[in-house]
Design a protein around this motif. Structure first.
Motif, PDB file in Angstrom:
ATOM      1  N   ASN A  50      13.702  55.320  20.990  1.00  0.00           N
ATOM      2  CA  ASN A  50      13.564  53.994  20.401  1.00  0.00           C
ATOM      3  C   ASN A  50      12.547  53.124  21.136  1.00  0.00           C
ATOM      4  O   ASN A  50      11.885  52.271  20.531  1.00  0.00           O
TER       5      ASN A  50
ATOM      6  N   THR B  87      22.760  57.024  21.837  1.00  0.00           N
ATOM      7  CA  THR B  87      21.646  56.094  21.650  1.00  0.00           C
ATOM      8  C   THR B  87      20.362  56.863  21.334  1.00  0.00           C
ATOM      9  O   THR B  87      20.219  58.034  21.694  1.00  0.00           O
ATOM     10  N   ASN B  88      19.446  56.198  20.683  1.00  0.00           N
ATOM     11  CA  ASN B  88      18.157  56.778  20.316  1.00  0.00           C
ATOM     12  C   ASN B  88      17.230  56.744  21.526  1.00  0.00           C
ATOM     13  O   ASN B  88      16.685  55.692  21.874  1.00  0.00           O
TER      14      ASN B  88
ATOM     15  N   THR C 191      13.208  55.638  26.131  1.00  0.00           N
ATOM     16  CA  THR C 191      14.160  54.581  26.501  1.00  0.00           C
ATOM     17  C   THR C 191      14.799  54.896  27.857  1.00  0.00           C
ATOM     18  O   THR C 191      15.388  55.963  28.023  1.00  0.00           O
TER      19      THR C 191
ATOM     20  N   ASN D 125      18.122  62.183  19.694  1.00  0.00           N
ATOM     21  CA  ASN D 125      19.348  62.120  20.488  1.00  0.00           C
ATOM     22  C   ASN D 125      19.429  63.346  21.384  1.00  0.00           C
ATOM     23  O   ASN D 125      19.141  64.463  20.948  1.00  0.00           O
TER      24      ASN D 125
ATOM     25  N   LYS E  93      13.012  58.930  16.155  1.00  0.00           N
ATOM     26  CA  LYS E  93      14.444  58.921  16.461  1.00  0.00           C
ATOM     27  C   LYS E  93      14.827  60.261  17.068  1.00  0.00           C
ATOM     28  O   LYS E  93      14.466  61.322  16.542  1.00  0.00           O
TER      29      LYS E  93
ATOM     30  N   ASN F 198      20.380  54.845  28.546  1.00  0.00           N
ATOM     31  CA  ASN F 198      21.012  55.495  27.407  1.00  0.00           C
ATOM     32  C   ASN F 198      22.493  55.729  27.682  1.00  0.00           C
ATOM     33  O   ASN F 198      22.938  55.724  28.828  1.00  0.00           O
ATOM     34  N   PHE F 199      23.241  55.944  26.603  1.00  0.00           N
ATOM     35  CA  PHE F 199      24.670  56.219  26.713  1.00  0.00           C
ATOM     36  C   PHE F 199      24.995  57.554  26.056  1.00  0.00           C
ATOM     37  O   PHE F 199      24.524  57.847  24.962  1.00  0.00           O
ATOM     38  N   ASN F 200      25.802  58.352  26.743  1.00  0.00           N
ATOM     39  CA  ASN F 200      26.237  59.648  26.235  1.00  0.00           C
ATOM     40  C   ASN F 200      27.745  59.692  26.141  1.00  0.00           C
ATOM     41  O   ASN F 200      28.452  58.957  26.843  1.00  0.00           O
TER      42      ASN F 200
END
Length: 236
Positions: free
Chosen positions: A205, A201-202, A173, A224, A222, A176-178
């Motif tokens: 994904n 976020t995965n 992906t 992270n 999945k 993404n958000f951390n």
């Protein structure tokens, strides 16, 4: 009007040239906005240049991975906000590495994976006792490239998901958000920072949307990110 499908695909692809042009413009505008938006009299702004190391983990039950060390660097503006609170807004360039267990023929070996990323962060910082040590926390927007391996290893099969090859999982992906949490301390113009980022976020994904990968994968993929980083920051 008829649209060229191939052109649209190319337009939407994540590539380094887009990242450089778009995000350099974005960060300049963002830093300028923060510089003129500080609160109250006597507040100040410092431009900071940072350089450091990171260790990246991929938390997943689909593969067996090992954290690896790499580098990070960036640019940020730090400014007073209110009383013991300050804010940091900036952008980091990072290289993230990890290793994945694979097999080829009758032998097993770890294969190194590498991912380049640009991160934009907005952190709220609490200065402990009003002094030079602060606790930092906030969101991070990450735009990353592919999870690449060397061409000699890309056809290795993955332990834990034996129908998948290393090259099958490279299109992770891209957005993404951390969540960021850290501590910063030192002097006015030179500070050390230790922080941890967790990817909410995965990052795998995007692979679940690819039909070929879905057919080969053993269940939903999945994962992270977890990144520990240590940086030295020079403020001007």
């Amino acid at each position: 009007m008829l649209y060229d499908t191939k052109f649209l695909v190319r337009l939407l692809q994540f590539n380094s040239l887009f990242m450089k042009r778009y995000f350099l413009t974005y960060i300049v505008l963002g830093l300028t906005t923060v510089a003129f938006a500080q609160y109250g009299k006597g507040d100040y702004n410092h431009i900071g240049l940072s350089l450091g190391i990171n260790q990246t983990s991929l938390y997943t039950s689909n593969f067996n991975t090992t954290p690896k060390m790499s580098w990070t660097g960036g640019l940020a503006i730090r400014g007073n906000y209110y009383n013991n609170f300050s804010m940091v807004y900036g952008m980091n360039f990072t290289e993230n590495k990890m290793a994945i267990e694979t097999f080829s023929g009758f032998s097993e070996r770890e294969v190194d994976l590498k991912m380049m990323a640009v991160q934009v962060h907005l952190l709220l910082c609490y200065k402990i006792g009003g002094g030079p040590v602060s606790l930092d926390f906030g969101p991070v927007l990450q735009l990353n490239g592919k999870l690449k391996s060397s061409t000699t290893d890309e056809n290795n099969f993955i332990v834990g998901n034996e129908l998948l090859r290393v090259k099958d999982i490279e299109d992770v992906t891209p957005i993404n958000f951390n969540l960021h949490a850290g501590i910063t301390g030192g002097f006015e113009n030179v500070r050390l920072n230790l922080c941890y980022q967790y990817g909410v976020t995965n990052i795998l994904n995007n692979l679940n949307k690819q039909e070929e990968v879905k057919l080969l994968a053993d269940g939903k993929l999945k994962g992270n990110l977890g990144v520990i980083a240590a940086n030295i920051i020079f403020y001007f």
